[in-house]
Design a protein around this motif. Structure first.
Motif, PDB file in Angstrom:
ATOM      1  N   PRO A 376     -35.162 -43.162  31.331  1.00 22.07           N
ATOM      2  CA  PRO A 376     -35.202 -43.924  32.596  1.00 22.07           C
ATOM      3  C   PRO A 376     -35.792 -43.119  33.755  1.00 22.07           C
ATOM      4  O   PRO A 376     -36.517 -43.675  34.588  1.00 22.07           O
ATOM      5  CB  PRO A 376     -33.728 -44.271  32.842  1.00 22.07           C
ATOM      6  CG  PRO A 376     -33.062 -44.169  31.522  1.00 22.07           C
ATOM      7  CD  PRO A 376     -33.787 -43.087  30.796  1.00 22.07           C
ATOM      8  N   ASN A 377     -35.480 -41.815  33.818  1.00 24.21           N
ATOM      9  CA  ASN A 377     -36.024 -40.981  34.889  1.00 24.21           C
ATOM     10  C   ASN A 377     -37.534 -40.818  34.762  1.00 24.21           C
ATOM     11  O   ASN A 377     -38.268 -40.887  35.752  1.00 24.21           O
ATOM     12  CB  ASN A 377     -35.348 -39.602  34.864  1.00 24.21           C
ATOM     13  CG  ASN A 377     -33.940 -39.630  35.405  1.00 24.21           C
ATOM     14  OD1 ASN A 377     -33.721 -39.571  36.602  1.00 24.21           O
ATOM     15  ND2 ASN A 377     -32.965 -39.747  34.508  1.00 24.21           N
ATOM     16  N   ILE A 378     -38.012 -40.609  33.545  1.00 26.36           N
ATOM     17  CA  ILE A 378     -39.454 -40.449  33.325  1.00 26.36           C
ATOM     18  C   ILE A 378     -40.186 -41.746  33.627  1.00 26.36           C
ATOM     19  O   ILE A 378     -41.192 -41.769  34.325  1.00 26.36           O
ATOM     20  CB  ILE A 378     -39.713 -40.003  31.876  1.00 26.36           C
ATOM     21  CG1 ILE A 378     -39.141 -38.596  31.644  1.00 26.36           C
ATOM     22  CG2 ILE A 378     -41.204 -40.034  31.552  1.00 26.36           C
ATOM     23  CD1 ILE A 378     -39.147 -38.171  30.195  1.00 26.36           C
ATOM     24  N   ARG A 379     -39.651 -42.848  33.101  1.00 28.08           N
ATOM     25  CA  ARG A 379     -40.322 -44.139  33.282  1.00 28.08           C
ATOM     26  C   ARG A 379     -40.364 -44.555  34.752  1.00 28.08           C
ATOM     27  O   ARG A 379     -41.391 -44.995  35.255  1.00 28.08           O
ATOM     28  CB  ARG A 379     -39.607 -45.216  32.464  1.00 28.08           C
ATOM     29  CG  ARG A 379     -40.329 -46.546  32.438  1.00 28.08           C
ATOM     30  CD  ARG A 379     -39.510 -47.623  31.765  1.00 28.08           C
ATOM     31  NE  ARG A 379     -39.205 -47.289  30.391  1.00 28.08           N
ATOM     32  CZ  ARG A 379     -37.983 -47.062  29.927  1.00 28.08           C
ATOM     33  NH1 ARG A 379     -36.941 -47.114  30.749  1.00 28.08           N
ATOM     34  NH2 ARG A 379     -37.787 -46.774  28.661  1.00 28.08           N
ATOM     35  N   GLY A 380     -39.232 -44.385  35.459  1.00 29.97           N
ATOM     36  CA  GLY A 380     -39.184 -44.788  36.869  1.00 29.97           C
ATOM     37  C   GLY A 380     -40.120 -43.974  37.732  1.00 29.97           C
ATOM     38  O   GLY A 380     -40.856 -44.527  38.567  1.00 29.97           O
ATOM     39  N   TRP A 381     -40.127 -42.638  37.544  1.00 27.90           N
ATOM     40  CA  TRP A 381     -40.988 -41.768  38.355  1.00 27.90           C
ATOM     41  C   TRP A 381     -42.460 -42.029  38.059  1.00 27.90           C
ATOM     42  O   TRP A 381     -43.278 -42.141  38.979  1.00 27.90           O
ATOM     43  CB  TRP A 381     -40.640 -40.305  38.080  1.00 27.90           C
ATOM     44  CG  TRP A 381     -41.306 -39.333  39.006  1.00 27.90           C
ATOM     45  CD1 TRP A 381     -40.874 -38.930  40.234  1.00 27.90           C
ATOM     46  CD2 TRP A 381     -42.535 -38.640  38.770  1.00 27.90           C
ATOM     47  NE1 TRP A 381     -41.748 -38.033  40.787  1.00 27.90           N
ATOM     48  CE2 TRP A 381     -42.773 -37.825  39.909  1.00 27.90           C
ATOM     49  CE3 TRP A 381     -43.451 -38.620  37.727  1.00 27.90           C
ATOM     50  CZ2 TRP A 381     -43.902 -37.015  40.025  1.00 27.90           C
ATOM     51  CZ3 TRP A 381     -44.577 -37.808  37.834  1.00 27.90           C
ATOM     52  CH2 TRP A 381     -44.794 -37.015  38.964  1.00 27.90           C
ATOM     53  N   ALA A 382     -42.803 -42.127  36.781  1.00 32.59           N
ATOM     54  CA  ALA A 382     -44.203 -42.334  36.405  1.00 32.59           C
ATOM     55  C   ALA A 382     -44.707 -43.707  36.839  1.00 32.59           C
ATOM     56  O   ALA A 382     -45.857 -43.852  37.269  1.00 32.59           O
ATOM     57  CB  ALA A 382     -44.369 -42.157  34.899  1.00 32.59           C
TER      58      ALA A 382
END
Length: 551
Positions: A376-382
């Protein structure tokens, strides 16, 4: 009458029809019609039910208590709250909560109203927002329906794409906490009952410890209506300042006087102009404009720079909303330079540090649990940064993440080679950090940064608003919203951006969920080829009623 049997489709339609009429009356300047329709809306049963639902079911802070310590309401209490909901001149004190500001020791004060006051604020916002959406400036983007930070960044790109300019990168000091109450009420200029209620909220006081402190200025952060009041307080700054610099007649195709470009997102804004002297004038004039409202510019965050050149001690370019905007010399380009927008170094460092903390916290966790927290952190930031020139940054962050995961595996296996062989598997032709595949299933894989494709964001048109009723435009825009998952894009396109159960058009601030035709507990799976799923409103899905409309 029961809360779970209310026909939300009918209630939503009734509220939106009145909001659209308020919007159109405000556009044509008919103040009397606006106020009459606002009173009708706030008396309606539909608006009262929706106000209660948004506070007690939809908002993320629905379980946050005020000074009365009431955290949530059951269905019977919601019906009673809707029946008794009306504006008056009373308001309870706010509960003070301090939250840390990211990356700083300083803390931000929040004022949490009671549930009763939050429902009244939601009701007032339903009436006030359409009126002011018809008035707000085109280049104002923060805390507005149908507009986002990506629209502000695209506006900046358009404003800088044709020339190198000087920049005033400004921030208002404690904007929410310093707004002058009398000036704000004068600006709202609404009917007496609404004015008395807003004044009561502004003067309610803060309860901290065992004492109540008076609120002589500011709109408390944490209230439902506070962002709207802050936007109203700053409304007019862009047009008033820009109108003092009209473009005069042109000589040989060149203007004698250039009009400045001002883009505002909440209390942050940037100003562009080709003349450095004019930028200093604009800084002074903006400070003078803010003074009657009780606001000042924050010296620590306010700077004057150039988009391409080093200016005294200031580096070229500037950061805005997590992005870095800068112009680079390029002789191959038509104008001799290129405007490049990419994630700022501060945003990248903060994100990498967040990933590092997650990995360190899960030293002994299962691979599937680590991936479930990282994804979730990777997807949201990217997804947030995928609209600009982020490919190189994504590769760099991916390399940092790979190194951290390799070290995480080496600590468990003893060798880097063994770590790579154990935790990286070939999936669809590429080596991916993943868990062991369960029997008859697929392995749970890590979503990496360089898998996110770059896709340009299309800026919202002019002064378009969701209250104008142009669902062909807003429905198509919602289907192409870049921060959504691919499966949501596909399902929204198939459903024409409508809820599959109630048939109402989704709005930009609605919440929805991907539901399965065959429930997951009975073996239902996501299948994009056969569309074995559909999007429904969150509240409606929880109720399980086809007559209900969720947001």
């Amino acid at each position: 009458m029961e809360w779970n049997t209310l026909n939300w489709r009918k209630l939503e339609r009734a509220v939106f029809k009145l909001q659209k009429r308020i919007y159109r009356a405000s556009q044509r300047g008919d103040k009397r019609a606006v106020q009459k329709l606002q009173k009708t809306l706030m008396r309606s049963w539909a608006a009262r039910c929706i106000a209660v639902r948004r506070v007690t079911q939809d908002n993320k802070g629905k379980n946050t208590a005020g000074v009365d310590r009431v955290k949530s309401l059951n269905t019977t209490q919601r019906i009673k709250a809707a029946q008794n909901l009306k504006l008056n001149h009373k308001a309870n004190a706010l509960r003070r909560v301090w939250i840390p500001k990211p990356g700083r020791e300083e803390k931000r004060p929040l004022g949490i109203p009671t549930i009763k006051d939050r429902t009244k604020q939601a009701l007032a916002k339903l009436a006030l927002e359409p009126e002011w959406e018809a008035k707000f400036e085109e280049s104002s983007y923060g805390f507005r329906p149908g507009r986002s930070a990506h629209d502000a960044i695209e506006h900046i790109f358009i404003g800088l794409n044709q020339a190198q300019k000087y920049v005033l990168d400004a921030d208002i000091a404690k904007c929410f906490d310093k707004i002058n109450h009398s000036e704000l009420l004068k600006k709202i200029n609404t009917f007496p009952k609404m004015r008395r209620q807003i004044k009561a909220w502004l003067k309610a006081g803060i309860f901290e410890g065992n004492r109540i402190f008076p609120t002589k200025e500011g709109t408390p952060q944490g209230g439902v209506i506070s962002p709207l009041l802050a936007n109203i307080a700053l409304h007019g700054m862009i047009d008033d300042i820009a109108s003092q610099y009209p473009i005069k007649k042109r000589i040989n195709g060149k203007a004698l006087k250039w009009k400045p470009t001002i883009v505002r997102y909440a209390d942050d804004f940037v100003v562009f102009h080709r003349d450095k002297t004019v930028i200093h004038e604009l800084k002074y004039k903006i400070s003078q404009w803010l003074e009657p409202m009780g606001l000042t510019l924050k010296d620590e965050k306010t700077r004057i720079c150039h988009t391409a050149l080093r200016l005294e001690d200031e580096e070229p370019g500037f950061d805005f909303l997590g992005f870095n905007i800068r112009q680079f010399k390029d002789n191959r380009a038509r104008l001799g330079f290129k405007t490049i927008i990419q994630p700022s170094e501060k945003s990248v460092k903060k994100h990498v540090q967040k990933l590092r903390e997650i990995i360190q916290k899960n030293k002994c966790a299962k691979v599937i649990d680590l991936i479930a927290e990282l994804n979730p952190n990777i997807r949201g930031w990217a997804n947030y940064f995928r609209t600009v020139c982020s490919a190189t940054t994504f590769k760099r962050v991916h390399h940092d993440l790979y190194s951290m995961l390799l070290h995480w595996g080496k600590r468990r296996t003893g060798k880097y080679k063994t770590s790579y062989q154990k935790y990286w598997k070939e999936i669809k032709g590429r080596m991916t950090f993943s868990s062991e595949a369960p029997k008859g299933g697929e392995p749970f894989t890590l979503r990496t940064h360089n898998q996110i494709a770059i896709k340009r964001h299309i800026k919202v048109k002019g002064n378009k608003s969701p209250y104008d009723g142009d669902w062909a435009y807003w429905g198509n825009r919602l289907q192409t919203y870049i921060v959504l998952k691919p499966r949501v894009h596909m399902l929204l396109k198939k459903q024409n951006a409508k809820c599959n159960w109630c048939g109402l058009q989704f709005k930009s601030n609605d919440e929805w969920d991907v539901d399965h035709i065959t429930p997951k507990i009975d073996g239902g799976k996501m299948n994009l080829k056969t569309y074995n799923s559909f999007i429904v409103g969150v509240t409606m899905r929880k109720l399980g009623l086809k007559t209900s409309r969720g947001t």
